[in-house]
Enzyme design. Structure first.
Site, short mmCIF file in Angstrom:
data_model
loop_
_atom_site.label_atom_id
_atom_site.label_comp_id
_atom_site.label_asym_id
_atom_site.label_seq_id
_atom_site.Cartn_x
_atom_site.Cartn_y
_atom_site.Cartn_z
N LYS A 591 0.87 -1.18 0.00
CA LYS A 591 0.00 0.00 0.00
C LYS A 591 0.90 1.21 0.00
O LYS A 591 2.12 1.09 0.16
CB LYS A 591 -0.93 -0.01 1.22
CG LYS A 591 -0.21 -0.29 2.55
CD LYS A 591 -1.18 -0.38 3.73
CE LYS A 591 -1.87 -1.71 3.86
NZ LYS A 591 -3.32 -1.64 3.85
N ARG A 592 0.33 2.41 -0.17
CA ARG A 592 1.16 3.61 -0.08
C ARG A 592 1.93 3.61 1.24
O ARG A 592 1.42 3.16 2.27
CB ARG A 592 0.28 4.86 -0.19
CG ARG A 592 -0.25 5.09 -1.60
CD ARG A 592 0.89 5.26 -2.60
NE ARG A 592 1.63 6.46 -2.36
CZ ARG A 592 1.48 7.60 -3.04
NH1 ARG A 592 0.64 7.66 -4.04
NH2 ARG A 592 2.20 8.67 -2.73
N LYS A 597 -0.13 4.25 8.19
CA LYS A 597 -0.31 2.85 7.80
C LYS A 597 0.70 1.92 8.51
O LYS A 597 0.58 0.70 8.48
CB LYS A 597 -0.19 2.70 6.28
CG LYS A 597 -1.35 3.34 5.51
CD LYS A 597 -1.13 3.22 3.99
CE LYS A 597 -2.19 3.91 3.16
NZ LYS A 597 -3.40 3.08 2.95
N LYS A 706 -9.38 -7.05 -1.13
CA LYS A 706 -8.80 -7.82 -2.23
C LYS A 706 -8.11 -9.09 -1.71
O LYS A 706 -8.25 -10.17 -2.28
CB LYS A 706 -7.78 -6.97 -3.00
CG LYS A 706 -8.34 -5.70 -3.63
CD LYS A 706 -7.20 -4.79 -4.13
CE LYS A 706 -7.71 -3.38 -4.42
NZ LYS A 706 -6.59 -2.41 -4.57
C1 LIG Z 1 -6.22 -1.41 -3.89
C2 LIG Z 1 -5.02 -0.60 -4.16
C3 LIG Z 1 -4.60 0.37 -3.25
C4 LIG Z 1 -5.29 0.61 -1.91
O1 LIG Z 1 -4.64 -0.15 -0.94
P1 LIG Z 1 -4.94 0.06 0.62
O2 LIG Z 1 -4.14 -1.02 1.27
O3 LIG Z 1 -6.40 -0.13 0.82
O4 LIG Z 1 -4.47 1.42 0.97
C5 LIG Z 1 -3.47 1.11 -3.54
N1 LIG Z 1 -2.79 0.90 -4.69
C6 LIG Z 1 -3.16 -0.03 -5.58
C7 LIG Z 1 -2.34 -0.21 -6.81
C8 LIG Z 1 -4.29 -0.80 -5.35
O5 LIG Z 1 -4.65 -1.71 -6.26
#
Ligand SMILES: *Cc1c(COP(=O)(O)O)cnc(C)c1O
Length: 859
Positions: A591-592, A597, A706
């Site tokens: 994630k970012r 986070k 996901k």
């Molecule tokens: C789903 C997704 C995110 C979001 O991720 P989080 O863990 O919910 O912050 C960020 N970047 C990409 C490429 C994603 O597919």
């Protein structure tokens, strides 16, 4: 009627630059209409020969290739153009059908659309994957290689942009009339390289190759003004009317991205605006021979949609960003108004045909822009216009982080958008007057609730403006929607009541995040659910529960996870040159990179584990679970601490991976350049994934969904959508830890909280960094200081002990393969709620008032 009759260009382009004569003979038009109707009736039937022919034709004509020049790239492009041909036909039919019925549409306004690749998604939606696969084989190429040729459309930072993409997928699949509106950045999210363990940003040349998935619309252009001044004039019936004049004008040109629904004729649209280059010359200075000046204006305009701001959950108050936001708002509202006027309906019907969703505050300038267009350009009075505005807009809040709240200085707005600033003042004034009437003599309330924040300079609070103008405001998960009612919008509840504030829990598109990303699991699911309908009706996954305990099924389930882990291991080998065992536990956080986070806490946990393993006896070590800890994610280019977190991860990885005394029990991997395609490889391969934000800071999260959908287990805090995932799958199937959202404030502010006085484990981990185990300790000084003198805002020292306990619990559970696979199956089985289809149905019914409108199939 975009499909058959492009908007008359005369009304919206500079007089000197009109290229088309709209006065064509009626006879010719009728002829064209009947020929096109004939053509439209005949959608290319699907058979191998025709598809093959179409690819060959595009190879030789569109791609201009002779046989010896044909490679997998040219073949991908030709195949993509042939798919696009089909999409365009259906796009036309869908739009024409919706126009003809004059149905209400939703316009999803989002500064970001993180689309990823389109080819695989389109083939699956149209049911053409098999045919194309066969045809490509017939030409000597395989599907995987061709799909890999496509560039990633990375017009977004992370969750918010990906959400917009999933929502348009659902709109299309569920036959809802609706479009996305966004910006066509020439450079999307930067590419991330890792050099010497540090993140390095390089420009993303995603338009380097021609993009078959966009349709340029040179006829659809709108003028957008900046600067200038406001004049007051009396119109014919003596009313005073404001006119915004002078300044600088740029043209926004439309590019349409067709988005096919899965298993439906519907193809919907994302309209992206690009600042048009050729039309930007300041004609005045050009004629006076002032070439330099004219050219400077051109360069300036080009930069307007040149690049996406790479900040996730963080506002930067740059003028250029404000101009991007206005270009977006103005072009979109002008376009929506043109389309509305073509219906010939009265203005009072506008909210009956148009719903506009603001994806966060970024498109909020659409509010004063619609008000301006209605009163200054269309001559409506203020109250009539404001009634239309407030029945049209609704607003999604995505965060409570203070640094993410959009605020624009009044002087900057006054300079760039003088008319809008005065409209915002009036909106606020009339609002405050109403508040005061209800709550007389409450100066404090007025100060708190005002869209203008006092100070030097004054600032416009965009979330407040969006809230005042919207009929409905929503958060993105239950817990988040509750938090915003108690915090940022507390005073608004006081005034509006609470009905205006609702929850719409985020969702993800099952098409991309299971069917496409995990074809093996998808096939197994279809075989036992005995229908493919789960792709459109995710609750059908519930049937998988019946197969828990079925030894053969469980074996297949585990085999697929292993195959996906092998696929990821091969990718890791390719991009990181690290060999990992697919038989180890894959523990993933992607994630970012952001302090809230808490990737920092994760890597501190890894160091703790490393120290433990090193201290263990050989015999004790034999009993440990081998683990690969996988990180991926980008840090905003100006986010110093986040970049240091990456450096710490890569530094720990270098030491741990080289340490042969660990018997391969621990590997640490940082996969560079996280994006949608990388996510599609990583997510199906996880055993456990970490979603460990400080409680109350992650509004929803969507990658948590996901992972679980793909049978991955969560280790997470009680935050965002983790809470609802837990409710759905059962708390025995998720590993929760950490303090709760309503404890956070106490921990931050009372004396109960003394950083570093807390746990010896954390102290010893920090000592390992400070003694130089992972390189010069001074590098990490500023990072460690966030825990000490920085006040540990994200409460790592509070949660660290329970985090270590949770990691232990995960290890214990993973050793029991039988119960682990049961847990994994139950995860997938109970994720029905988190389909973006469910979210979109809720938005459609409860906020937008739109109904499905399936385009009839061809006869
Ligand atoms: C789903 C997704 C995110 C979001 O991720 P989080 O863990 O919910 O912050 C960020 N970047 C990409 C490429 C994603 O597919």
């Amino acid at each position: 009627m975009e499909s058959t009759a492009p908007f008359s260009p005369t009304s919206m382009t500079m007089p000197g630059l009109v290229r088309h004569n709209s006065l064509e003979g009626q006879v010719g038009k009728t002829k064209i209409a009947s020929l096109m109707e004939e053509f439209d009736k005949k959608e290319e039937p699907v058979d191998n020969e025709r598809v093959q022919n179409a690819i060959i034709r595009h190879l030789s004509t569109t791609m201009v290739k002779i046989p010896k020049q044909v490679d997998s790239f040219a073949t991908y492009m030709a195949a993509a153009y042939s798919v696009r041909d089909r999409l365009i036909q259906r796009w036309n039919e869908t739009q024409e059908y919706h126009e003809s019925l004059q149905v209400k549409r939703v316009y999803y306004m989002s500064m970001e659309f993180l689309l990823g690749r389109s080819m695989d998604n389109a083939l699956l939606a149209l049911g053409l994957k098999k045919v194309y696969s066969d045809c490509l084989n017939g030409l000597g190429f395989n599907m995987e290689d061709c799909l890999e040729e496509e560039l990633n459309a990375g017009l977004g930072n992370g969750g918010l942009g990906r959400l917009a993409a999933c929502y348009v997928d659902s709109l299309a699949t569920l036959d809802y009339p609706g479009w996305g509106y966004g910006l066509r950045y020439e450079y999307g999210m930067f590419k991330q390289l890792i050099v010497d363990g540090y993140q390095k940003e390089v420009p993303d040349e995603w338009l380097g190759d021609p993009n078959p998935w966009e349709l340029p619309r040179p006829d659809i252009c709108y003028q957008v003004r900046f600067y200038g001044h406001v004049n007051t004039r009396r119109n014919d019936d003596g009313k005073e009317q404001m006119h915004w004049e002078g300044g600088q004008v740029v043209d926004a040109m439309a590019y349409d991205v067709p988005v096919p629904g899965y298993g439906t004729n519907n193809v919907t649209n994302i309209r992206l605006w690009s600042c048009k280059k050729e039309k930007l010359f300041d004609l005045g200075s050009f004629n006076e021979g002032d070439y330099d000046h004219a050219f400077a204006a051109k360069m300036h305009a080009e930069s307007l949609t040149a690049v996406l701001y790479p900040n996730d959950n963080h506002m930067v108050g740059k003028e250029l960003r404000l101009k991007q936001e206005f270009l977006f708002a103005s072009a979109t509202l002008q376009d929506i108004i043109v389309r509305f006027k073509q219906t010939g309906r009265p203005w009072s019907d506008f909210p009956n045909l148009v719903a506009i969703q603001l994806n966060d505050t970024h498109p909020t300038l659409g509010v004063p822009e619609l008000q301006r267009l209605l009163i200054d350009e269309e001559g409506l009075d203020w109250d009539t216009a404001w009634d239309i505005v407030t029945r049209t807009f609704s607003f999604t809040n995505h965060t409570v982080l203070p640094e993410a709240m959009e605020r624009w200085p009044v002087p900057m707005l006054e300079k760039i958008l003088p008319r809008h600033m005065s409209i915002i003042y009036d909106i606020n004034l009339f609002f405050l007057q109403k508040v005061e009437k209800r709550f007389p003599d409450d100066r404090e309330l007025l100060r708190h609730i005002s869209a203008i924040e006092e100070g030097y300079p004054q600032q416009v609070r965009m979330a407040f403006l969006a809230c005042i103008a919207s009929h409905t405001v929503n958060g993105v998960a239950e817990i988040h929607s509750e938090i915003i009612k108690k915090t940022i919008f507390k005073d608004f509840i006081h005034y509006f009541g609470s009905e205006k504030f609702v929850n719409k829990t985020n969702g993800i598109a099952p098409r991309r995040w299971l069917h496409q990303a995990n074809p093996l699991l998808s096939e197994l699911i279809t075989s036992v659910v005995q229908t493919k309908d789960w792709v459109k009706d995710l609750r059908l996954l519930g049937k998988l529960e019946e197969f828990v305990g079925d030894a053969e099924f469980e074996q297949q389930w585990m085999d697929i996870k292993l195959a996906n882990k092998k696929r990821l291991a091969a990718y890791i080998d390719k991009v990181c040159n690290i060999k990992v065992s697919p038989h180890a536990m894959f523990d993933v956080q992607v994630k970012r990179i952001h302090e809230y986070k808490r990737q920092f806490m994760n890597i501190l946990g890894v160091i703790h584990r490393y120290n433990q393993l090193k201290a263990m006896s050989e015999t004790r070590r034999q009993k440990e679970v081998p683990k690969v800890v996988i990180f991926s994610g980008k840090a905003a280019s100006g986010y110093y601490v986040a970049k240091l977190i990456i450096k710490l991860i890569t530094s720990v990885a270098a030491v741990v991976n080289a340490d042969e005394s660990l018997d391969n029990l621990l590997k640490v991997v940082f996969i560079p350049d996280y994006n949608v395609s990388v996510a599609e490889v990583i997510i199906p391969a996880s055993d456990i994934s970490q979603h460990i934000s400080t409680a109350g800071t992650e509004a929803s999260g969507t990658s948590n969904m996901k992972f679980v959908l793909n049978g991955g287990v969560i280790l997470g805090t009680v935050d965002g959508a983790n809470v609802e995932i837990c409710e759905e799958i059962g708390e025995e199937n998720i590993f929760n830890f950490g303090c709760l959202a309503d404890e956070v404030e106490d921990f931050r502010h009372t004396q109960r909280y003394r950083p570093m006085a807390i746990h010896p484990a954390l102290k010893s981990v920090l000592k390992t960094i400070e003694n130089g185990t992972f390189g010069k300790p001074s590098i990490f000084g500023p990072l460690i200081e966030t825990l000490t003198s920085g006040g540990d805002v994200y409460l790592i020292s509070i949660d660290f002990p329970s985090y270590l306990e949770a990691l232990k619990a995960v290890d214990r559970a993973y050793r029991d393969k039988k119960s682990w696979v049961a847990r994994s199956i139950r995860c997938t089985a109970n994720m029905g709620k988190f389909s973006s289809d469910r979210s979109i149905h809720e938005y459609a019914r409860e906020i937008w008032g739109i109904k499905p409108c399936p385009t009839p199939p061809k006869v």
